[in-house]
Design an enzyme around this catalytic site. Structure first.
Site: not given
Ligand code: PLP
Length: 361
Positions: A102, A172, A196
């Site tokens: 990511w 993030d 998530k």
């Protein structure tokens, strides 16, 4: 009703009481005669929902007053573009720490918009650790430093923030959002895709320091301009109303069940310890991350054979422990044990793993 234990990395398991509440309110939300799915995002009743979601977010994360909380669409991935477009605006430079897929995607996207370098990386050991950094690893004139706080695929987490001095730190936190307290004042921007740990897919929450707003690049799409979104209280266009409503219910659930994020953290630590202790004692199953950088949320593990991994995943699925397959780039297994995974789910998984080890010696 048979519910499985769902170890999916995202979208992931939600608290049963939240699903029940959403179910009970599905036809008639608080006497409005409508579902939240159907109502105008400009109505008073929805306005109360989004305001309450923001208030709870502020309370749980203890967000300072000089930060905006935005409820947006496009997922975490859209922020990979929005961040350089909004914040790489002084020297056109940004420094990224590459701790997994990511972070790497965010880094690659930012490269389209300026002079972007990898200040550190843990690619040399398949991202199984968090690289240590020193202040001199970051360029003096970088507009910001970017990190991914919890690495969903590899199961690592920063236990300490990198020493960026007074540079703007952007994180993030998609896969560890609301799992423990976080000192928001240390960051310029914190953002997370909701699917998530916080809500179904469709929502990304951006927490941004106000003084950083208002300098987006001219080419920044209006939907990605955080100043536009902040000025419109996240209602520049139709927001993901239903997902914001579930987010509100989840925040209420955290508050009612655990009190605050310290309580949430305690629960997550106890739960993760059960699994890590077993991995550390098992002859067959091994964790893949250096112990000091282990995530409380995503726990990758392997046996020493692909066949045994496949057999384990198959039998676990049959026994009601689902989505344990590791990410396609890593292999093996991964148990994502987000906030809503009950301790009982981890206890039963470990019992199952013990039995499997016994039977397959
Ligand atoms: C899942 C995930 C993403 C991508 O989220 P989308 O909302 O699907 O774009 C980004 N970062 C992290 C850390 C993730 O876990």
């Amino acid at each position: 009703m048979a519910r499985v234990y769902n170890f999916s990395a995202g979208p992931s398991t939600l608290p049963v009481s939240v699903l029940e509440k959403a179910g009970a309110e599905i036809l008639d939300y608080k006497g409005s005669g409508q579902s939240v799915m159907e109502m105008s995002h400009r109505s008073k009743v929805f306005d109360d929902i989004i305001k309450e979601a923001e208030a709870l977010m502020r309370e749980l994360y203890q967000i300072p007053d000089n930060y905006k909380v935005l409820f947006l669409q496009g997922g975490a991935s859209a922020q990979f573009s929005a961040i350089p477009l909004n914040f790489m605006n002084k020297n056109g430079k940004a420094d990224y720490i590459i701790t997994g897929q990511w972070a790497k995607k965010a880094y690659q996207e930012a490269q389209k918009y300026g002079d972007v370098v990898a200040a550190a990386s843990s690619a040399d050991k398949t991202f199984s650790y968090i690289p240590k950094t020193k202040p001199e690893d970051f360029r003096e004139d970088a507009d910001y430093v970017y990190i991914c706080l919890n690495n969903t695929i590899y199961g690592t987490k920063y236990q300490e923030l990198p020493p960026v001095g007074d540079k703007v730190l952007i994180a993030d936190v998609s896969s560890c959002a609301l799992s423990e307290p976080l000192d928001i004042s240390k960051f310029g921007v914190v953002y997370f895709g909701a699917q998530k740990n916080v809500a179904p897919a469709g929502l990304v929450v951006v927490i941004v320091r106000e003084d950083l707003l208002g300098n987006a690049r001219d080419i920044c799409p209006v939907m990605m301009d955080y100043k536009v979104q902040a000025d419109a209280d996240s209602l520049y266009n139709t927001p993901p109303c239903w997902t914001i409503y579930i987010c509100k219910l989840v925040l209420e659930w955290i508050k009612e069940t655990y009190g605050d994020l310290e309580g949430m953290k305690k629960h997550n630590e106890e739960k993760a310890k059960i699994l890590y202790d077993f991995l550390d004692s098992s002859e067959m199953f091994k964790g893949t991350v250096v112990p000091e950088d282990r995530s409380l949320m995503n726990v990758p593990f392997v046996t020493d054979s692909d066949e045994l991994n496949a057999k384990f995943i198959k039998e676990a699925t049959e026994a009601g422990f689902v989505n344990l397959k590791g990410h396609r780039t890593v292999g093996g297994m991964r148990a994502s044990i987000y906030n809503a995974m009950p301790t009982e789910g981890v206890v039963k998984l470990v019992e199952f793993m013990k039995r499997f080890e016994e039977e397959n010696k």
